[in-house]
Design a protein around this motif. Sequence first.
Motif, PDB file in Angstrom:
ATOM      1  N   ASN A 100       2.200  -5.912  -2.397  1.00  0.00           N
ATOM      2  CA  ASN A 100       1.633  -4.585  -2.484  1.00  0.00           C
ATOM      3  C   ASN A 100       2.197  -4.037  -3.799  1.00  0.00           C
ATOM      4  OD1 ASN A 100       0.901  -1.933  -2.246  1.00  0.00           O
ATOM      5  ND2 ASN A 100       2.182  -1.464  -0.479  1.00  0.00           N
ATOM      6  N   ASP A 132      10.257  -9.297   1.528  1.00  0.00           N
ATOM      7  CA  ASP A 132       9.411  -8.376   2.299  1.00  0.00           C
ATOM      8  C   ASP A 132       8.111  -9.110   2.637  1.00  0.00           C
ATOM      9  OD1 ASP A 132       7.693  -6.384   3.193  1.00  0.00           O
ATOM     10  OD2 ASP A 132       8.404  -4.897   1.763  1.00  0.00           O
ATOM     11  N   SER A 180       3.870  -2.873  11.551  1.00  0.00           N
ATOM     12  CA  SER A 180       2.936  -1.862  11.035  1.00  0.00           C
ATOM     13  C   SER A 180       1.604  -2.460  10.622  1.00  0.00           C
ATOM     14  CB  SER A 180       3.540  -1.141   9.829  1.00  0.00           C
ATOM     15  OG  SER A 180       4.518  -0.223  10.237  1.00  0.00           O
ATOM     16  N   ILE A 231       5.822  -8.300   4.983  1.00  0.00           N
ATOM     17  CA  ILE A 231       5.063  -7.462   5.913  1.00  0.00           C
ATOM     18  C   ILE A 231       3.565  -7.764   5.897  1.00  0.00           C
ATOM     19  CG2 ILE A 231       4.713  -5.433   4.408  1.00  0.00           C
ATOM     20  CD1 ILE A 231       5.750  -3.869   7.053  1.00  0.00           C
ATOM     21  N   TYR A 232       3.075  -8.354   4.789  1.00  0.00           N
ATOM     22  CA  TYR A 232       1.634  -8.708   4.733  1.00  0.00           C
ATOM     23  C   TYR A 232       1.398 -10.196   4.984  1.00  0.00           C
ATOM     24  CZ  TYR A 232       1.122  -4.062   2.741  1.00  0.00           C
ATOM     25  OH  TYR A 232       1.156  -2.696   2.556  1.00  0.00           O
ATOM     26  N   ARG A 237       6.555   2.714  14.315  1.00  0.00           N
ATOM     27  CA  ARG A 237       7.756   2.553  13.494  1.00  0.00           C
ATOM     28  C   ARG A 237       8.661   1.415  13.975  1.00  0.00           C
ATOM     29  NH1 ARG A 237       6.367   2.930   9.944  1.00  0.00           N
ATOM     30  NH2 ARG A 237       8.261   3.319   8.770  1.00  0.00           N
ATOM     31  N   TRP A 258       6.065  -2.098  -5.079  1.00  0.00           N
ATOM     32  CA  TRP A 258       5.693  -1.094  -4.073  1.00  0.00           C
ATOM     33  C   TRP A 258       6.538   0.162  -4.296  1.00  0.00           C
ATOM     34  CZ3 TRP A 258       8.407  -0.189   0.946  1.00  0.00           C
ATOM     35  CH2 TRP A 258       7.758   0.818   1.676  1.00  0.00           C
ATOM     36  N   LYS A 268      10.659   0.028   6.070  1.00  0.00           N
ATOM     37  CA  LYS A 268      11.359   0.874   5.092  1.00  0.00           C
ATOM     38  C   LYS A 268      12.821   1.031   5.480  1.00  0.00           C
ATOM     39  CE  LYS A 268       7.829   3.874   3.439  1.00  0.00           C
ATOM     40  NZ  LYS A 268       7.101   5.123   3.495  1.00  0.00           N
ATOM     41  N   THR A 303       8.028  -9.306  -2.713  1.00  0.00           N
ATOM     42  CA  THR A 303       7.024  -8.909  -1.720  1.00  0.00           C
ATOM     43  C   THR A 303       5.964  -9.983  -1.745  1.00  0.00           C
ATOM     44  OG1 THR A 303       7.079  -6.908  -3.022  1.00  0.00           O
ATOM     45  CG2 THR A 303       5.906  -6.809  -0.921  1.00  0.00           C
ATOM     46  N   TYR A 338      10.496   0.788  -3.379  1.00  0.00           N
ATOM     47  CA  TYR A 338      11.652  -0.060  -3.720  1.00  0.00           C
ATOM     48  C   TYR A 338      12.627   0.605  -4.695  1.00  0.00           C
ATOM     49  CZ  TYR A 338       9.035  -4.044  -1.727  1.00  0.00           C
ATOM     50  OH  TYR A 338       8.342  -4.892  -0.917  1.00  0.00           O
ATOM     51  N   GLY A 360      10.835   0.706  11.376  1.00  0.00           N
ATOM     52  CA  GLY A 360       9.909   0.361  10.291  1.00  0.00           C
ATOM     53  C   GLY A 360      10.601  -0.500   9.238  1.00  0.00           C
TER      54      GLY A 360
HETATM   55  N1  PMP Z   1       6.887  -2.986   2.535  1.00  0.00           N
HETATM   56  C1  PMP Z   1       5.681  -2.912   1.963  1.00  0.00           C
HETATM   57  C2  PMP Z   1       5.350  -3.861   0.888  1.00  0.00           C
HETATM   58  C3  PMP Z   1       4.766  -1.950   2.388  1.00  0.00           C
HETATM   59  O1  PMP Z   1       3.571  -1.883   1.821  1.00  0.00           O
HETATM   60  C4  PMP Z   1       5.132  -1.038   3.392  1.00  0.00           C
HETATM   61  C5  PMP Z   1       4.174   0.061   3.759  1.00  0.00           C
HETATM   62  N2  PMP Z   1       3.944   0.189   5.034  1.00  0.00           N
HETATM   63  C6  PMP Z   1       6.396  -1.171   3.966  1.00  0.00           C
HETATM   64  C7  PMP Z   1       7.253  -2.139   3.507  1.00  0.00           C
HETATM   65  C8  PMP Z   1       6.893  -0.246   5.025  1.00  0.00           C
HETATM   66  O2  PMP Z   1       6.305  -0.480   6.249  1.00  0.00           O
HETATM   67  P1  PMP Z   1       6.798   0.251   7.567  1.00  0.00           P
HETATM   68  O3  PMP Z   1       5.612   1.005   8.080  1.00  0.00           O
HETATM   69  O4  PMP Z   1       7.171  -0.860   8.512  1.00  0.00           O
HETATM   70  O5  PMP Z   1       7.962   1.097   7.232  1.00  0.00           O
END
Ligand code: PMP
Length: 392
Positions: free
Chosen positions: A173, A201, A234, A203-204, A243, A123, A99, A169, A126, A97
Amino acid sequence: MISKRARNMAPSMTLGINAKVKSLEAEGKKIIDLSIGEPDFLTPDVAKEAGKAAIDNNMTRYGPAAGSLPLRQAIAKKLKEENQVEYAPTDIVVTSGAKHALTIALTALLDPGDEVIIPVPYWVSYPEIVKLVEGVPVFVEGKKENDFKLTFEEVAPYLTSRTKAIILTNPSNPTGAVYFKDELDALVTPLVEKGLMVLSDEIYERQVYGGDFVSVASLSPKVKEHTILINGLSKSAAMTGWRIGYTASESKLAKVIGDISSHLVSHPSTVSQEAARAALEHAQGDMEERREQYKQRRDYILDFLKDVPGIASVAPEGAFYVFLDISSLRDKVKGDSLSLEVCEALLDQHQVALVPGIGFGADDFLRLSYAASMEDIKEALHRIKVYMEQWQ
Ligand code: PMP
Ligand code: GLU
């Protein structure tokens, strides 16, 4: 008995609320859950099949600490084709993941007492991860009128000889703000000139509605060298429970990140890695379709909110959150934390779960996740409106 570090750590508010919703549901209550940021879509079939095949083919033994080569190759291909950044598979470390990716990247970077710039709102995890690895979070507040986006000039006064990195980010988020290319360049390039590392980051990245997403590492070779890109499956592939995340960075750092991971988890589940590889290689189309659906939901919410008294929101350009400004209730709702009080009332009296802004360092706000069905979103908005009307 418990370490100071652990005692100083706040539990994850997002996961905490999710657990509370689940326990209320177990008691038979019907809750509309717009709290946790988890896609309501299902993992693509092609990924599920690859996971099952991995089990049947006995891919159930230890593998390389940095992740399987085919998965790292698929990630490198994705980064090149979609983000215009070239990484060798050896520059990539597959993690359990995003995180976990953040945690080992920060472990690789920070000595005790090193400072990390964290834009506010942030988020939830952090600051806690930075503290856990003995770094010092340094918070820099974004202004609502600038969609919470920071400029270099706003960050500069917070830089000291101990500042090691900034966590960005993009999209954000909880705010949904997106730094587009010029804004990103204007913020990041001078920070890199000053020697900072950027933990980006992304991820979005697939949930961007108002323009083109730009990966920090694609800005220039120098910025790329100072970037640790963090991403995962994710959100993009609706694979939260599998994960799988990853880091991409220059090779010496990647080696250290992989070595740290080798001691902490050995490597992420081999079955999940196979599923992630298949999602990256074969499920891109599904992901595009989802973006369109998220956008429709966002547009519906923003339109509805125009008629809800006492709530102001910034139009988010990415992710799947709307950050609701409830500061109009500050003199009306009693209690230590406005956002906690309002969230509790919404949950107890109206059975709607949102996340209090205090968890993101912004107590005048609530976070609404629209990773939920349109039906749930409509009903929740109606209930939020009823709640807000009582204060007018
Ligand atoms: N970074 C951000 C900005 C998130 O919102 C999230 C929440 N899922 C994560 C990281 C962690 O994602 P993951 O499920 O891959 O651990
Ligand atoms: N990142 C998501 C959220 O903010 C999932 C929960 C978590 O990992 O914190 O809701």
